[in-house]
Write a protein that holds these residues in place. Structure first.
Motif, PDB file in Angstrom:
ATOM      1  N   ARG A  61       0.825  -1.216   0.000  1.00 53.03           N
ATOM      2  CA  ARG A  61       0.000   0.000   0.000  1.00 53.03           C
ATOM      3  C   ARG A  61       0.857   1.264   0.000  1.00 53.03           C
ATOM      4  O   ARG A  61       0.392   2.338   0.365  1.00 53.03           O
ATOM      5  CB  ARG A  61      -0.916  -0.015   1.224  1.00 53.03           C
ATOM      6  CG  ARG A  61      -1.998  -1.073   1.098  1.00 53.03           C
ATOM      7  CD  ARG A  61      -2.620  -1.404   2.421  1.00 53.03           C
ATOM      8  NE  ARG A  61      -3.675  -2.371   2.282  1.00 53.03           N
ATOM      9  CZ  ARG A  61      -3.476  -3.685   2.107  1.00 53.03           C
ATOM     10  NH1 ARG A  61      -2.271  -4.158   2.041  1.00 53.03           N
ATOM     11  NH2 ARG A  61      -4.497  -4.512   1.990  1.00 53.03           N
ATOM     12  N   ASP A  62       2.135   1.097  -0.362  1.00 51.17           N
ATOM     13  CA  ASP A  62       3.090   2.213  -0.365  1.00 51.17           C
ATOM     14  C   ASP A  62       3.142   2.916   0.984  1.00 51.17           C
ATOM     15  O   ASP A  62       3.159   4.140   1.077  1.00 51.17           O
ATOM     16  CB  ASP A  62       2.761   3.221  -1.472  1.00 51.17           C
ATOM     17  CG  ASP A  62       2.959   2.631  -2.847  1.00 51.17           C
ATOM     18  OD1 ASP A  62       3.903   1.838  -3.021  1.00 51.17           O
ATOM     19  OD2 ASP A  62       2.152   2.959  -3.751  1.00 51.17           O
ATOM     20  N   ARG A  63       3.151   2.112   2.038  1.00 52.03           N
ATOM     21  CA  ARG A  63       3.176   2.627   3.403  1.00 52.03           C
ATOM     22  C   ARG A  63       4.331   2.000   4.153  1.00 52.03           C
ATOM     23  O   ARG A  63       4.856   0.958   3.772  1.00 52.03           O
ATOM     24  CB  ARG A  63       1.879   2.260   4.151  1.00 52.03           C
ATOM     25  CG  ARG A  63       0.582   2.780   3.570  1.00 52.03           C
ATOM     26  CD  ARG A  63       0.316   4.226   3.916  1.00 52.03           C
ATOM     27  NE  ARG A  63       0.342   4.531   5.331  1.00 52.03           N
ATOM     28  CZ  ARG A  63      -0.689   4.410   6.160  1.00 52.03           C
ATOM     29  NH1 ARG A  63      -1.844   3.954   5.723  1.00 52.03           N
ATOM     30  NH2 ARG A  63      -0.570   4.736   7.432  1.00 52.03           N
ATOM     31  N   THR A  64       4.681   2.620   5.231  1.00 50.10           N
ATOM     32  CA  THR A  64       5.598   2.024   6.198  1.00 50.10           C
ATOM     33  C   THR A  64       4.890   2.047   7.541  1.00 50.10           C
ATOM     34  O   THR A  64       3.992   2.864   7.768  1.00 50.10           O
ATOM     35  CB  THR A  64       6.927   2.805   6.307  1.00 50.10           C
ATOM     36  OG1 THR A  64       6.643   4.145   6.696  1.00 50.10           O
ATOM     37  CG2 THR A  64       7.682   2.781   4.990  1.00 50.10           C
ATOM     38  N   VAL A  65       5.289   1.146   8.411  1.00 50.78           N
ATOM     39  CA  VAL A  65       4.738   1.112   9.765  1.00 50.78           C
ATOM     40  C   VAL A  65       5.890   0.997  10.743  1.00 50.78           C
ATOM     41  O   VAL A  65       6.944   0.447  10.419  1.00 50.78           O
ATOM     42  CB  VAL A  65       3.749  -0.061   9.968  1.00 50.78           C
ATOM     43  CG1 VAL A  65       2.539   0.086   9.074  1.00 50.78           C
ATOM     44  CG2 VAL A  65       4.413  -1.397   9.734  1.00 50.78           C
ATOM     45  N   ASP A  66       5.680   1.524  11.923  1.00 51.35           N
ATOM     46  CA  ASP A  66       6.628   1.325  13.010  1.00 51.35           C
ATOM     47  C   ASP A  66       6.278   0.012  13.687  1.00 51.35           C
ATOM     48  O   ASP A  66       5.118  -0.412  13.670  1.00 51.35           O
ATOM     49  CB  ASP A  66       6.539   2.466  14.019  1.00 51.35           C
ATOM     50  CG  ASP A  66       6.975   3.794  13.426  1.00 51.35           C
ATOM     51  OD1 ASP A  66       7.922   3.803  12.632  1.00 51.35           O
ATOM     52  OD2 ASP A  66       6.358   4.817  13.770  1.00 51.35           O
ATOM     53  N   THR A  67       7.253  -0.641  14.290  1.00 54.09           N
ATOM     54  CA  THR A  67       6.998  -1.881  15.009  1.00 54.09           C
ATOM     55  C   THR A  67       7.656  -1.822  16.379  1.00 54.09           C
ATOM     56  O   THR A  67       8.648  -1.126  16.578  1.00 54.09           O
ATOM     57  CB  THR A  67       7.541  -3.115  14.246  1.00 54.09           C
ATOM     58  OG1 THR A  67       8.956  -2.969  14.058  1.00 54.09           O
ATOM     59  CG2 THR A  67       6.852  -3.283  12.902  1.00 54.09           C
ATOM     60  N   ALA A  68       7.070  -2.573  17.306  1.00 51.10           N
ATOM     61  CA  ALA A  68       7.627  -2.656  18.650  1.00 51.10           C
ATOM     62  C   ALA A  68       7.230  -3.990  19.270  1.00 51.10           C
ATOM     63  O   ALA A  68       6.159  -4.514  18.987  1.00 51.10           O
ATOM     64  CB  ALA A  68       7.114  -1.514  19.514  1.00 51.10           C
ATOM     65  N   VAL A  69       8.117  -4.518  20.095  1.00 53.60           N
ATOM     66  CA  VAL A  69       7.825  -5.700  20.896  1.00 53.60           C
ATOM     67  C   VAL A  69       7.744  -5.225  22.342  1.00 53.60           C
ATOM     68  O   VAL A  69       8.653  -4.558  22.836  1.00 53.60           O
ATOM     69  CB  VAL A  69       8.917  -6.782  20.745  1.00 53.60           C
ATOM     70  CG1 VAL A  69       8.629  -7.966  21.662  1.00 53.60           C
ATOM     71  CG2 VAL A  69       9.019  -7.244  19.297  1.00 53.60           C
ATOM     72  N   ILE A  70       6.623  -5.551  23.003  1.00 60.64           N
ATOM     73  CA  ILE A  70       6.433  -5.133  24.388  1.00 60.64           C
ATOM     74  C   ILE A  70       6.164  -6.370  25.235  1.00 60.64           C
ATOM     75  O   ILE A  70       5.766  -7.405  24.716  1.00 60.64           O
ATOM     76  CB  ILE A  70       5.304  -4.092  24.514  1.00 60.64           C
ATOM     77  CG1 ILE A  70       3.979  -4.611  23.938  1.00 60.64           C
ATOM     78  CG2 ILE A  70       5.710  -2.802  23.818  1.00 60.64           C
ATOM     79  CD1 ILE A  70       2.800  -3.641  24.066  1.00 60.64           C
ATOM     80  N   GLU A  71       6.381  -6.249  26.524  1.00 59.23           N
ATOM     81  CA  GLU A  71       6.195  -7.379  27.429  1.00 59.23           C
ATOM     82  C   GLU A  71       5.072  -7.093  28.414  1.00 59.23           C
ATOM     83  O   GLU A  71       4.837  -5.955  28.780  1.00 59.23           O
ATOM     84  CB  GLU A  71       7.484  -7.646  28.209  1.00 59.23           C
ATOM     85  CG  GLU A  71       8.622  -8.120  27.358  1.00 59.23           C
ATOM     86  CD  GLU A  71       9.861  -8.414  28.184  1.00 59.23           C
ATOM     87  OE1 GLU A  71       9.744  -8.612  29.412  1.00 59.23           O
ATOM     88  OE2 GLU A  71      10.949  -8.451  27.598  1.00 59.23           O
ATOM     89  N   GLY A  72       4.420  -8.174  28.833  1.00 59.05           N
ATOM     90  CA  GLY A  72       3.395  -8.059  29.845  1.00 59.05           C
ATOM     91  C   GLY A  72       2.182  -8.880  29.506  1.00 59.05           C
ATOM     92  O   GLY A  72       2.163  -9.614  28.524  1.00 59.05           O
ATOM     93  N   THR A  73       1.164  -8.749  30.331  1.00 58.05           N
ATOM     94  CA  THR A  73      -0.107  -9.391  30.056  1.00 58.05           C
ATOM     95  C   THR A  73      -0.723  -8.642  28.880  1.00 58.05           C
ATOM     96  O   THR A  73      -0.773  -7.410  28.882  1.00 58.05           O
ATOM     97  CB  THR A  73      -1.020  -9.321  31.287  1.00 58.05           C
ATOM     98  OG1 THR A  73      -0.323  -9.917  32.387  1.00 58.05           O
ATOM     99  CG2 THR A  73      -2.324 -10.043  31.046  1.00 58.05           C
ATOM    100  N   SER A  74      -1.194  -9.358  27.882  1.00 61.31           N
ATOM    101  CA  SER A  74      -1.547  -8.767  26.593  1.00 61.31           C
ATOM    102  C   SER A  74      -2.385  -7.498  26.683  1.00 61.31           C
ATOM    103  O   SER A  74      -1.971  -6.443  26.203  1.00 61.31           O
ATOM    104  CB  SER A  74      -2.253  -9.804  25.726  1.00 61.31           C
ATOM    105  OG  SER A  74      -1.374 -10.863  25.445  1.00 61.31           O
TER     106      SER A  74
END
Length: 137
Positions: A74-87
């Motif tokens: 879609r000619d887009r970029t997204v940021d990503t992150a991994v987080i910890e904890g209860t969902s």
């Protein structure tokens, strides 16, 4: 004004559908995809934590490659992150800390015993969020 859209993601089709929905409905807004590493869920028979990719960031789940591909279509970029904890708690905390305007998430990710014992993450996020939440089937 650019909105900040959060898409919680696991390696499921509903999560992918949520990402596709967010990119379509919010074409000019900032989209961040987060994956929650929830050790408690894995202990109750849920999906094991996703494997990490071999790239520069060893914490990135392999499916983040799929996330980037979906965005690129879609000619887009997204940021990503991994987080910890209860969902649900981790998603809501991230949304508060990062001043997120909207959460878009799949209707399900867990299955079986894990879902019965721990409840639906989407339901918990929807009930507790102070911002709009869109649930995508």
């Amino acid at each position: 004004m650019t909105r900040r859209v959060l898409v919680p993601m696991d390696d499921s089709e509903p999560a992918r559908a949520a990402l596709e929905h967010a990119l379509s409905v919010f074409p000019t807004d900032e989209v961040t995809v987060v994956h929650v590493v929830d050790d408690l869920e894995a202990g109750y028979g849920g999906r094991p934590p996703v494997t990490t990719g071999g790239g520069d960031d060893a914490d990135d789940p392999d499916f983040f490659d799929d996330v980037s591909a979906i965005a690129a279509e879609r000619d887009r970029t997204v940021d990503t992150a991994v987080i910890e904890g209860t969902s649900a708690d981790a998603i809501l905390e991230y949304a508060r800390e990062e001043d997120v305007d909207q959460i878009v998430m799949g209707s399900e990710g867990r299955s079986g015993v894990s879902r019965m014992l721990l409840g639906s993450v989407a339901e918990a996020v929807t009930r507790q969020a102070s911002i709009p939440v869109t649930i995508v089937p």
